[in-house]
Design a protein around this motif. Structure first.
Motif, PDB file in Angstrom:
ATOM      1  N   ARG A 208       4.765  -1.676   9.652  1.00 55.63           N
ATOM      2  CA  ARG A 208       3.526  -1.594  10.427  1.00 55.63           C
ATOM      3  C   ARG A 208       2.604  -0.533   9.835  1.00 55.63           C
ATOM      4  NH1 ARG A 208       2.117   1.063  15.503  1.00 55.63           N
ATOM      5  NH2 ARG A 208       4.291   1.460  16.092  1.00 55.63           N
ATOM      6  N   LEU A 209       3.175   0.592   9.460  1.00 56.14           N
ATOM      7  CA  LEU A 209       2.374   1.651   8.837  1.00 56.14           C
ATOM      8  C   LEU A 209       1.905   1.237   7.446  1.00 56.14           C
ATOM      9  CD1 LEU A 209       4.517   4.743   9.906  1.00 56.14           C
ATOM     10  CD2 LEU A 209       2.342   3.999  10.890  1.00 56.14           C
ATOM     11  N   MET A 210       2.779   0.544   6.706  1.00 55.55           N
ATOM     12  CA  MET A 210       2.392   0.051   5.385  1.00 55.55           C
ATOM     13  C   MET A 210       1.175  -0.856   5.489  1.00 55.55           C
ATOM     14  SD  MET A 210       3.818   0.567   2.308  1.00 55.55           S
ATOM     15  CE  MET A 210       3.571  -1.041   1.559  1.00 55.55           C
ATOM     16  N   LEU A 211       1.255  -1.814   6.410  1.00 50.96           N
ATOM     17  CA  LEU A 211       0.188  -2.804   6.547  1.00 50.96           C
ATOM     18  C   LEU A 211      -1.122  -2.168   6.995  1.00 50.96           C
ATOM     19  CD1 LEU A 211      -0.525  -5.841   6.466  1.00 50.96           C
ATOM     20  CD2 LEU A 211       0.124  -5.964   8.878  1.00 50.96           C
ATOM     21  N   GLY A 212      -1.025  -1.229   7.917  1.00 49.49           N
ATOM     22  CA  GLY A 212      -2.246  -0.666   8.486  1.00 49.49           C
ATOM     23  C   GLY A 212      -2.847   0.494   7.720  1.00 49.49           C
ATOM     24  N   HIS A 213      -2.010   1.283   7.032  1.00 50.52           N
ATOM     25  CA  HIS A 213      -2.494   2.535   6.459  1.00 50.52           C
ATOM     26  C   HIS A 213      -2.308   2.687   4.950  1.00 50.52           C
ATOM     27  CE1 HIS A 213      -3.182   4.283  10.472  1.00 50.52           C
ATOM     28  NE2 HIS A 213      -2.078   3.638  10.821  1.00 50.52           N
ATOM     29  N   ILE A 214      -1.368   1.951   4.370  1.00 56.54           N
ATOM     30  CA  ILE A 214      -1.077   2.119   2.935  1.00 56.54           C
ATOM     31  C   ILE A 214      -1.666   0.976   2.105  1.00 56.54           C
ATOM     32  CG2 ILE A 214       0.700   2.517   1.213  1.00 56.54           C
ATOM     33  CD1 ILE A 214       0.536   4.684   3.395  1.00 56.54           C
ATOM     34  N   GLU A 215      -1.331  -0.253   2.466  1.00 54.95           N
ATOM     35  CA  GLU A 215      -1.770  -1.395   1.658  1.00 54.95           C
ATOM     36  C   GLU A 215      -3.289  -1.487   1.483  1.00 54.95           C
ATOM     37  OE1 GLU A 215      -0.029  -5.086   2.835  1.00 54.95           O
ATOM     38  OE2 GLU A 215       1.883  -4.620   1.868  1.00 54.95           O
ATOM     39  N   PRO A 216      -4.101  -1.123   2.478  1.00 51.82           N
ATOM     40  CA  PRO A 216      -5.561  -1.211   2.262  1.00 51.82           C
ATOM     41  C   PRO A 216      -6.070  -0.351   1.103  1.00 51.82           C
ATOM     42  CG  PRO A 216      -5.084  -1.070   4.604  1.00 51.82           C
ATOM     43  CD  PRO A 216      -3.788  -0.800   3.892  1.00 51.82           C
ATOM     44  N   HIS A 217      -5.268   0.594   0.616  1.00 49.75           N
ATOM     45  CA  HIS A 217      -5.691   1.478  -0.476  1.00 49.75           C
ATOM     46  C   HIS A 217      -5.114   1.059  -1.828  1.00 49.75           C
ATOM     47  CE1 HIS A 217      -7.283   4.351   2.471  1.00 49.75           C
ATOM     48  NE2 HIS A 217      -6.158   4.181   3.144  1.00 49.75           N
ATOM     49  N   LEU A 218      -4.299   0.020  -1.855  1.00 48.84           N
ATOM     50  CA  LEU A 218      -3.567  -0.321  -3.081  1.00 48.84           C
ATOM     51  C   LEU A 218      -4.251  -1.442  -3.855  1.00 48.84           C
ATOM     52  CD1 LEU A 218       0.080  -0.320  -1.639  1.00 48.84           C
ATOM     53  CD2 LEU A 218      -1.186   1.587  -2.657  1.00 48.84           C
ATOM     54  N   GLY A 219      -4.207  -1.336  -5.198  1.00 49.27           N
ATOM     55  CA  GLY A 219      -4.701  -2.398  -6.054  1.00 49.27           C
ATOM     56  C   GLY A 219      -6.178  -2.655  -5.905  1.00 49.27           C
ATOM     57  N   ARG A 220      -6.960  -1.604  -5.791  1.00 44.95           N
ATOM     58  CA  ARG A 220      -8.401  -1.786  -5.612  1.00 44.95           C
ATOM     59  C   ARG A 220      -9.108  -1.674  -6.974  1.00 44.95           C
ATOM     60  NH1 ARG A 220      -8.556  -3.806  -0.546  1.00 44.95           N
ATOM     61  NH2 ARG A 220     -10.765  -3.251  -0.404  1.00 44.95           N
ATOM     62  N   ALA A 221      -9.461  -0.483  -7.397  1.00 50.88           N
ATOM     63  CA  ALA A 221     -10.170  -0.332  -8.675  1.00 50.88           C
ATOM     64  C   ALA A 221      -9.284  -0.718  -9.855  1.00 50.88           C
ATOM     65  CB  ALA A 221     -10.655   1.109  -8.839  1.00 50.88           C
ATOM     66  N   GLN A 222      -7.975  -0.542  -9.702  1.00 41.09           N
ATOM     67  CA  GLN A 222      -7.026  -0.867 -10.770  1.00 41.09           C
ATOM     68  C   GLN A 222      -5.749  -1.400 -10.129  1.00 41.09           C
ATOM     69  OE1 GLN A 222      -6.477   2.911 -12.694  1.00 41.09           O
ATOM     70  NE2 GLN A 222      -5.836   3.931 -10.824  1.00 41.09           N
ATOM     71  N   PRO A 223      -4.913  -2.118 -10.882  1.00 42.24           N
ATOM     72  CA  PRO A 223      -3.634  -2.577 -10.325  1.00 42.24           C
ATOM     73  C   PRO A 223      -2.776  -1.386  -9.903  1.00 42.24           C
ATOM     74  CG  PRO A 223      -4.120  -3.707 -12.382  1.00 42.24           C
ATOM     75  CD  PRO A 223      -5.117  -2.600 -12.263  1.00 42.24           C
ATOM     76  N   THR A 224      -2.044  -1.555  -8.822  1.00 42.44           N
ATOM     77  CA  THR A 224      -1.143  -0.518  -8.330  1.00 42.44           C
ATOM     78  C   THR A 224       0.287  -1.018  -8.339  1.00 42.44           C
ATOM     79  OG1 THR A 224      -2.830   0.427  -6.862  1.00 42.44           O
ATOM     80  CG2 THR A 224      -0.547   0.985  -6.403  1.00 42.44           C
ATOM     81  N   PHE A 225       1.179  -0.268  -8.982  1.00 41.19           N
ATOM     82  CA  PHE A 225       2.617  -0.509  -8.919  1.00 41.19           C
ATOM     83  C   PHE A 225       3.200   0.500  -7.936  1.00 41.19           C
ATOM     84  CE2 PHE A 225       1.420  -2.279 -12.998  1.00 41.19           C
ATOM     85  CZ  PHE A 225       2.166  -3.437 -13.084  1.00 41.19           C
ATOM     86  N   LEU A 226       3.669   0.022  -6.807  1.00 43.83           N
ATOM     87  CA  LEU A 226       4.249   0.879  -5.775  1.00 43.83           C
ATOM     88  C   LEU A 226       5.759   0.921  -5.983  1.00 43.83           C
ATOM     89  CD1 LEU A 226       3.501   2.503  -3.190  1.00 43.83           C
ATOM     90  CD2 LEU A 226       4.071   0.447  -1.883  1.00 43.83           C
ATOM     91  N   THR A 227       6.283   2.066  -6.388  1.00 40.05           N
ATOM     92  CA  THR A 227       7.682   2.203  -6.784  1.00 40.05           C
ATOM     93  C   THR A 227       8.443   3.088  -5.789  1.00 40.05           C
ATOM     94  OG1 THR A 227       7.279   4.168  -8.141  1.00 40.05           O
ATOM     95  CG2 THR A 227       6.959   2.037  -9.208  1.00 40.05           C
ATOM     96  N   GLY A 228       9.741   3.297  -6.082  1.00 44.33           N
ATOM     97  CA  GLY A 228      10.534   4.242  -5.300  1.00 44.33           C
ATOM     98  C   GLY A 228      10.674   3.866  -3.841  1.00 44.33           C
ATOM     99  N   TRP A 229      11.090   2.633  -3.567  1.00 44.84           N
ATOM    100  CA  TRP A 229      11.204   2.180  -2.186  1.00 44.84           C
ATOM    101  C   TRP A 229      12.420   2.816  -1.515  1.00 44.84           C
ATOM    102  CZ3 TRP A 229       8.291  -1.600   0.554  1.00 44.84           C
ATOM    103  CH2 TRP A 229       7.135  -1.996  -0.122  1.00 44.84           C
ATOM    104  N   PRO A 230      12.306   3.203  -0.245  1.00 45.56           N
ATOM    105  CA  PRO A 230      13.459   3.786   0.458  1.00 45.56           C
ATOM    106  C   PRO A 230      14.681   2.884   0.362  1.00 45.56           C
ATOM    107  CG  PRO A 230      11.470   4.049   1.776  1.00 45.56           C
ATOM    108  CD  PRO A 230      11.096   3.179   0.606  1.00 45.56           C
TER     109      PRO A 230
END
Length: 334
Positions: A208-230
């Motif tokens: 829920r936090l990912m969808l609402g607060h994190i994902e909107p900032h990812l992969g915008r001006a450049q591709p984003t690789f989100l690593t290190g998952w819990p």
């Protein structure tokens, strides 16, 4: 009596003509994809779509079907949610670098970027590191897309990419230490200054936090690789040998769209079976639906798999990005 409105079918000449520029570009994208992997000595494979075990992800619903044998005996089957299990068996068999453009099915999905039936590009590379996969994925994107792409109002340059860990993303956008709260939903809710919903687990709140607060900032001006998952979100990924709190996994975002999910594959059969059993218990609790047998054949194969990296990329979403299509239905033939 009110006449019911008739929906224009997707094959109507008018609707097809509107989609045709997208579809022609999709066809070229398919050709370029095959050329890219052929040049890198990947072997294109085809695996069964109707299987006894479609997957083990907690929140994915599978389509059920059946197989009738010549003697009249009927066996239950499911349309796979990913070719992952079958391709890992091929890795164990010694197939080497393999790639597949597979049709997959996930029941109950539908939005501007989701379809119940879609195409997944999945490839596996023995002995690859996570950085190898990141570099190869960027090479692939640059080979099949223009230097700058725009989709659904977001423009992304492929000149360079951003790599950020899940912990860094939560610290940057929510100012909290996500790894200190793992499996403690009340602690995470307090850190995020949000109320915990009824029966909401730590994993539920995380997404829920990912969808609402994190994902909107990812992969915008450049591709984003989100690593290190819990680690509890490792799925079929190996834990990071340098930090067992996290898994060797990334998700890729381009034009603000989640495009791909990659793992350094787990090769410990006992740990994989334990994870599957935990996922099955959670799925029964949430969905309570008819289940399928555990794929013991896969567990046996995992013991023989070479260390490998694997990635699943949503090909229809890639076609959306390539064509600037606003909806996934724009890049589907029917």
């Amino acid at each position: 009596m009110v006449a019911q409105a008739t929906q224009v079918p997707s094959w109507s000449p008018e609707r097809f003509a509107a989609r045709l520029p997208y579809l022609r570009r999709r066809a070229l994208l398919t050709q370029a994809t095959r050329a890219f992997f052929t040049a890198r000595n990947y072997l294109e494979v085809e695996t069964p779509y109707a299987v006894t075990t479609p997957g083990e992800e907690v929140h994915l619903n599978a389509f059920r079907t059946s197989r009738t044998m010549p003697d009249g005996v009927t066996d239950p089957l499911w349309l796979h949610t990913s070719p992952e299990f079958a391709m890992k068996k091929l890795l164990a068999a010694g197939a080497g670098c393999i790639v597949q453009l597979a049709r997959v099915w996930r029941n109950g999905e539908g939005s501007a970027t989701h379809a119940c039936e879609f195409t997944m590009l999945e490839w596996y590379r023995p002995h690859a590191t996570l950085n190898d996969l990141i570099n190869e994925t960027m090479a692939f994107l640059r080979a099949v897309l223009p230097p700058t792409v725009t989709c659904r109002g977001t423009t992304t340059s492929l000149e360079r990419a951003e790599t950020i860990t899940v912990a860094e993303a939560f610290d940057r956008h929510l100012h909290l230490d996500i790894l200190s709260s793992v499996n403690d939903a009340p602690r995470l809710a307090a850190a995020a200054n949000t109320a915990l919903r009824e029966r909401e687990t730590w994993e539920d709140l995380f997404f829920r936090l990912m969808l609402g607060h994190i994902e909107p900032h990812l992969g915008r001006a450049q591709p984003t690789f989100l690593t290190g998952w819990p680690a509890p979100l490792a799925a079929l990924a190996r834990r990071d040998p340098a930090d067992h709190r996290v898994a060797e996994r990334f998700e890729l975002y381009v034009c603000g769209i989640e495009l791909a999910n990659a793992f350094i594959e787990l090769t410990d059969p006992a740990e994989q079976q334990a994870r599957f059993e935990a996922d099955r218990a959670r799925r029964h609790e949430i969905i309570g639906s008819t289940d399928w047998p555990l794929d013991h054949d896969l567990i046996d194969a995992i013991a023989l798999m070479p260390p490998s990296g694997g990635i699943a990329l949503g090909f229809d979403r890639l076609a959306m990005i390539a064509t600037a299509a606003p909806r996934i239905t724009d890049v589907l033939w029917l």
